[in-house]
Design a protein around this motif. Structure first.
Motif, PDB file in Angstrom:
ATOM      1  N   ARG A  64     -15.191 109.729  67.558  1.00  0.00           N
ATOM      2  CA  ARG A  64     -13.930 110.442  67.249  1.00  0.00           C
ATOM      3  C   ARG A  64     -12.630 109.354  66.803  1.00  0.00           C
ATOM      4  O   ARG A  64     -11.853 110.012  66.267  1.00  0.00           O
ATOM      5  N   ASP A  78     -11.662 109.855  63.241  1.00  0.00           N
ATOM      6  CA  ASP A  78     -11.057 110.957  62.970  1.00  0.00           C
ATOM      7  C   ASP A  78      -9.455 110.626  63.021  1.00  0.00           C
ATOM      8  O   ASP A  78      -8.482 110.578  62.133  1.00  0.00           O
ATOM      9  N   GLU A 129      -6.488 110.405  59.886  1.00  0.00           N
ATOM     10  CA  GLU A 129      -5.522 111.045  60.119  1.00  0.00           C
ATOM     11  C   GLU A 129      -4.261 110.262  59.845  1.00  0.00           C
ATOM     12  O   GLU A 129      -3.098 110.637  59.287  1.00  0.00           O
ATOM     13  N   LYS A 147     -21.998 110.240  66.626  1.00  0.00           N
ATOM     14  CA  LYS A 147     -21.468 111.413  66.025  1.00  0.00           C
ATOM     15  C   LYS A 147     -21.532 112.956  66.835  1.00  0.00           C
ATOM     16  O   LYS A 147     -21.683 113.865  66.060  1.00  0.00           O
ATOM     17  N   SER A 163     -17.096 113.800  66.575  1.00  0.00           N
ATOM     18  CA  SER A 163     -16.306 113.238  65.361  1.00  0.00           C
ATOM     19  C   SER A 163     -16.733 114.366  64.241  1.00  0.00           C
ATOM     20  O   SER A 163     -17.891 114.836  64.219  1.00  0.00           O
ATOM     21  N   ASP A 164     -15.656 114.394  63.250  1.00  0.00           N
ATOM     22  CA  ASP A 164     -15.954 115.312  62.026  1.00  0.00           C
ATOM     23  C   ASP A 164     -17.123 114.439  61.121  1.00  0.00           C
ATOM     24  O   ASP A 164     -16.733 113.462  60.467  1.00  0.00           O
ATOM     25  N   ASN A 170     -15.696 113.014  57.776  1.00  0.00           N
ATOM     26  CA  ASN A 170     -15.083 111.733  57.783  1.00  0.00           C
ATOM     27  C   ASN A 170     -16.000 110.643  57.980  1.00  0.00           C
ATOM     28  O   ASN A 170     -15.644 109.549  57.317  1.00  0.00           O
TER      29      ASN A 170
END
Length: 234
Positions: free
Chosen positions: A51, A54, A58, A70, A73-74, A77
């Motif tokens: 994460r 992310d 940002e 994973k 996290s997105d 991304n």
């Protein structure tokens, strides 16, 4: 041993260091504030853990590498990072080592490592983070700082010292024993110590107060965490 300055939004850390690499590690714990993260990135090479990727995106930068299973996290991304040239190393969630431990195993030796995204959340995660970073420090002869906008801790081994010159007043300063028996000194605080014995079974050197512009800590033997808190709380 040479000295080095680490500039953080809360102030300057002067450390004894023989580092060859400057690294910012962004993990997936408590989210660092974006102005804090952008300031701290500076000229560090950035690595991310799950994460933490992310958080990097940002803040509008890509890490050199990202490790993770994973699970937090997105996934979009990860695709963005891979397209941007980030080396992406993924693992199955069912594994023995944590994502952080796997990344630390591949980081270079003799580094000045600032780790953020390691505070907050569950106590077992924090415990694993602190001692995984301590193991990295000892194995790879590196200097390690755990930091975000609320908390800073410098890991100090025998013969190392750190001076904090504050631009934001720390509400609490503590010395946390990480070996069974440690010898420490601290000046610039309400209750100074000079070559005092600090035992892991009796961690009494907590909740001290800064009284001068500089706080200096020396670890004469053992290993300690030089801890600063900027948010207070019970």
């Amino acid at each position: 041993m040479d000295s080095v300055e680490v500039k953080l939004p809360q102030g300057i850390l002067q450390l004894t260091s023989c580092h060859k690499n400057k690294i910012l590690l962004v993990a997936g714990g408590r989210k660092p504030e974006m102005p804090w993260l952008k300031f701290t990135k500076s000229d560090n090479t950035v690595y991310a853990v799950d994460r933490g990727l992310d958080y990097c995106l940002e803040a509008n930068f890509f890490p050199k590498m990202v490790y993770g299973d994973k699970d937090s996290s997105d996934p979009i991304n990860w695709l963005k990072a891979e397209k941007a040239g980030t080396e992406c190393i993924s693992f199955l969630p069912a594994k023995d080592d944590t994502d952080l431990q796997l990344l630390l195993g591949d980081l270079p030796s003799e580094s000045l490592l600032t780790a953020t995204g390691v505070w907050g959340g569950r106590a077992d995660h924090l415990y694993a983070n602190i001692f995984s970073l301590l193991a990295y420090k000892e194995k790879k002869k590196s200097q390690v700082i755990l930091a975000d906008q609320q908390e800073i801790m410098v890991l100090l081994s025998a013969g190392e010292e750190a001076t904090f010159i504050q631009s934001e007043k720390a509400l609490v300063v503590s010395l946390l024993p990480l070996n069974d028996i440690n010898q420490v000194s601290i000046t610039g605080v309400r209750w100074p110590l000079i070559k005092a014995t600090l035992q892991k079974s009796k961690p009494y050197a907590i909740s001290n107060e800064i009284e001068e512009s500089k706080v200096k800590v020396t670890c004469h033997s053992g290993c300690i965490g030089f801890y600063l808190n900027f948010e207070g709380g019970e």
